[in-house]
Design a protein around this motif. Structure first.
Motif, mmCIF file in Angstrom:
data_model
loop_
_atom_site.group_PDB
_atom_site.id
_atom_site.type_symbol
_atom_site.label_atom_id
_atom_site.label_comp_id
_atom_site.label_asym_id
_atom_site.label_seq_id
_atom_site.Cartn_x
_atom_site.Cartn_y
_atom_site.Cartn_z
ATOM 1 N N SER A 1 23.997 95.809 -30.577
ATOM 2 C CA SER A 1 25.383 96.198 -30.312
ATOM 3 C C SER A 1 25.682 96.287 -28.821
ATOM 4 C CB SER A 1 25.715 97.511 -31.009
ATOM 5 O OG SER A 1 24.868 98.529 -30.547
ATOM 6 N N GLU A 2 24.704 96.705 -28.010
ATOM 7 C CA GLU A 2 24.920 96.749 -26.558
ATOM 8 C C GLU A 2 25.073 95.343 -25.987
ATOM 9 O OE1 GLU A 2 25.552 99.397 -24.639
ATOM 10 O OE2 GLU A 2 25.543 100.495 -26.528
ATOM 11 N N ASP A 3 24.276 94.391 -26.497
ATOM 12 C CA ASP A 3 24.405 92.995 -26.067
ATOM 13 C C ASP A 3 25.781 92.452 -26.440
ATOM 14 O OD1 ASP A 3 21.735 92.959 -25.159
ATOM 15 O OD2 ASP A 3 21.030 92.461 -27.184
ATOM 16 N N LEU A 4 26.244 92.824 -27.623
ATOM 17 C CA LEU A 4 27.558 92.393 -28.093
ATOM 18 C C LEU A 4 28.655 92.907 -27.162
ATOM 19 C CD1 LEU A 4 29.462 91.141 -30.233
ATOM 20 C CD2 LEU A 4 29.325 93.318 -31.448
ATOM 21 N N LYS A 5 28.605 94.188 -26.833
ATOM 22 C CA LYS A 5 29.618 94.757 -25.939
ATOM 23 C C LYS A 5 29.597 94.080 -24.575
ATOM 24 C CE LYS A 5 29.528 99.332 -27.995
ATOM 25 N NZ LYS A 5 29.153 100.738 -27.796
ATOM 26 N N ARG A 6 28.403 93.864 -24.052
ATOM 27 C CA ARG A 6 28.268 93.250 -22.734
ATOM 28 C C ARG A 6 28.824 91.826 -22.739
ATOM 29 N NH1 ARG A 6 22.995 93.162 -22.361
ATOM 30 N NH2 ARG A 6 22.909 95.407 -22.181
ATOM 31 N N ALA A 7 28.473 91.060 -23.768
ATOM 32 C CA ALA A 7 28.940 89.672 -23.864
ATOM 33 C C ALA A 7 30.453 89.618 -24.034
ATOM 34 C CB ALA A 7 28.257 88.969 -25.036
ATOM 35 N N TYR A 8 30.991 90.522 -24.833
ATOM 36 C CA TYR A 8 32.442 90.534 -25.036
ATOM 37 C C TYR A 8 33.165 90.851 -23.736
ATOM 38 C CZ TYR A 8 37.082 92.051 -26.307
ATOM 39 O OH TYR A 8 38.434 92.206 -26.348
ATOM 40 N N LYS A 9 32.697 91.853 -23.024
ATOM 41 C CA LYS A 9 33.363 92.222 -21.772
ATOM 42 C C LYS A 9 33.307 91.081 -20.762
ATOM 43 C CE LYS A 9 32.843 97.189 -22.165
ATOM 44 N NZ LYS A 9 32.262 98.403 -21.583
ATOM 45 N N GLU A 10 32.168 90.405 -20.693
ATOM 46 C CA GLU A 10 32.029 89.278 -19.772
ATOM 47 C C GLU A 10 32.978 88.142 -20.142
ATOM 48 O OE1 GLU A 10 28.693 85.931 -18.785
ATOM 49 O OE2 GLU A 10 27.988 87.986 -19.130
ATOM 50 N N MET A 11 33.007 87.780 -21.428
ATOM 51 C CA MET A 11 33.887 86.700 -21.879
ATOM 52 C C MET A 11 35.353 87.091 -21.723
ATOM 53 S SD MET A 11 32.000 84.156 -22.892
ATOM 54 C CE MET A 11 33.031 83.191 -23.945
ATOM 55 N N ALA A 12 35.677 88.340 -21.987
ATOM 56 C CA ALA A 12 37.059 88.802 -21.863
ATOM 57 C C ALA A 12 37.524 88.714 -20.419
ATOM 58 C CB ALA A 12 37.187 90.229 -22.394
ATOM 59 N N ARG A 13 36.640 89.063 -19.473
ATOM 60 C CA ARG A 13 37.007 88.944 -18.057
ATOM 61 C C ARG A 13 37.238 87.487 -17.672
ATOM 62 N NH1 ARG A 13 33.358 93.178 -17.134
ATOM 63 N NH2 ARG A 13 31.645 91.726 -16.864
ATOM 64 N N LYS A 14 36.366 86.599 -18.133
ATOM 65 C CA LYS A 14 36.491 85.180 -17.786
ATOM 66 C C LYS A 14 37.730 84.544 -18.405
ATOM 67 C CE LYS A 14 31.610 84.088 -17.230
ATOM 68 N NZ LYS A 14 30.486 83.321 -17.795
ATOM 69 N N LEU A 15 38.039 84.937 -19.640
ATOM 70 C CA LEU A 15 39.098 84.263 -20.388
ATOM 71 C C LEU A 15 40.433 84.998 -20.383
ATOM 72 C CD1 LEU A 15 37.046 83.145 -23.501
ATOM 73 C CD2 LEU A 15 37.799 81.733 -21.589
ATOM 74 N N HIS A 16 40.532 86.077 -19.672
ATOM 75 C CA HIS A 16 41.787 86.828 -19.700
ATOM 76 C C HIS A 16 42.913 85.963 -19.143
ATOM 77 C CE1 HIS A 16 44.757 89.952 -19.181
ATOM 78 N NE2 HIS A 16 44.044 90.647 -20.046
#
Length: 99
Positions: free
Chosen positions: A50-65
């Motif tokens: 779940s921590e990997d999931l949160k980290r990956a989501y935040k990274e992708m969200a920053r890139k794709l915002h």
């Protein structure tokens, strides 16, 4: 006015479209493919927690915002929504599995 009335009556009679972020039932044969597709969308390994999931989501969200990608809003918005749906579905999956 007549056209608007007809269209609105058709709209309200139509069944709701299924959410792309909804997980299939675990006994559905397409379930593993769906989960692996969500993992691929977030670029996660099958063993991710779940921590990997949160980290990956935040990274992708920053890139794709959409605010960070001016001039390419339509494409980026669609990808951003897909990543958000994948995150929601995988977080629900991990919650169910106790990961």
């Amino acid at each position: 006015k007549e056209l608007v009335r007809r269209l609105s009556s058709l709209f309200w009679q139509a069944p709701p479209a299924p959410s792309a972020g909804e997980l299939l039932a675990e006994d559905d044969p397409r379930y593993p493919e769906q989960v692996s597709g969500f993992l691929e969308r977030l670029r996660l390994a099958p063993t991710a927690g779940s921590e990997d999931l949160k980290r990956a989501y935040k990274e992708m969200a920053r890139k794709l915002h959409p605010d960070k990608n001016i001039g390419n809003e339509e494409h980026v918005t669609a990808e951003f929504q897909g990543v958000s749906e994948a995150y929601e579905a995988l977080s629900e999956y991990m919650r169910r599995c106790g990961i």
